[in-house]
Design an enzyme around this catalytic site. Sequence first.
Site, PDB file in Angstrom:
ATOM      1  N   GLY A  43       0.792  -1.220   0.000  1.00 52.01           N
ATOM      2  CA  GLY A  43       0.000   0.000   0.000  1.00 52.01           C
ATOM      3  C   GLY A  43       0.825   1.272   0.000  1.00 52.01           C
ATOM      4  N   LYS A  44       2.123   1.144  -0.266  1.00 52.65           N
ATOM      5  CA  LYS A  44       3.018   2.301  -0.190  1.00 52.65           C
ATOM      6  C   LYS A  44       2.677   3.366  -1.232  1.00 52.65           C
ATOM      7  CE  LYS A  44       6.678  -0.276  -0.845  1.00 52.65           C
ATOM      8  NZ  LYS A  44       5.982  -1.575  -0.986  1.00 52.65           N
ATOM      9  N   GLU A 164      10.345   4.970  -5.472  1.00 49.73           N
ATOM     10  CA  GLU A 164      11.301   4.014  -6.034  1.00 49.73           C
ATOM     11  C   GLU A 164      12.208   4.641  -7.090  1.00 49.73           C
ATOM     12  OE1 GLU A 164      10.362  -0.059  -6.610  1.00 49.73           O
ATOM     13  OE2 GLU A 164       8.453   0.090  -5.581  1.00 49.73           O
TER      14      GLU A 164
END
Length: 251
Positions: A43-44, A164
């Site tokens: 859920g990031k 990311e």
Amino acid sequence: MSDVLLETHRVSIAFGGLKAVQDVSLQISQGSLTALVGPNGAGKTTLFALLSGFLTPDSGSVRFAGQDITRCAPHETARLGLTRTFQVVQPFGAQTVRQNIAVGAHLRVADRSEALAVAEDVAARVNLRALLDKPAADLTVAGRKRLELARALATRPRLLLLDEVLAGLNPSEIEEMVPVVKKLVEDGVTVLMIEHVMRAVMRLAEHVWVLAQGQLIASGTPGEVTRDSRVVEAYLGHGAAARLAAQEVQA
């Protein structure tokens, strides 16, 4: 005056019957470099979307610099100084690197020549100056990651959400990117980063939040969370913490 720049209180969102984020409360301090980690599907990125206005929570609240931004649109949060990058980088391929970065600069700057000048300055910060006139479509994965970072920096953020930024990079490219991210904080930008490259997280982050199945399960320094049995279980599966402990005893 509080040094808390971003704060969430019991933020939740569900898609159908799936609770993607559940009662997440966290605080990000001004001038910090913080990481949000967790297994795939934790859920990031959904949480990033809630923080930046791309999604509105079903319940809970988000405050930035003391202001309630729970229902602000992305362009409103960006104007306040909260900007995010995206895991899947999609530059304007036919435009040059300079032109792509200038798009971000136009959030603050109306004049085209000034926006292009800002783009050149920002490109230097992320080591893209030599590629300013290259079409974005011709960039490598590492180049596109730097361009995504540059476009966000051009908006002059107070808080930068990095999704990311190291994903898809080889070890040498990661080594080149780590000091770039670290320098952002030295220059006054607060950073919250989603990252799977734990070696980089250990080097960069002062504090780590761990998300699993939509819930925060741990927080602390990088060393503390990597030793937390709940974190080991979330990444490696039920019983993993006990197995690792037994192996250490046998060793």
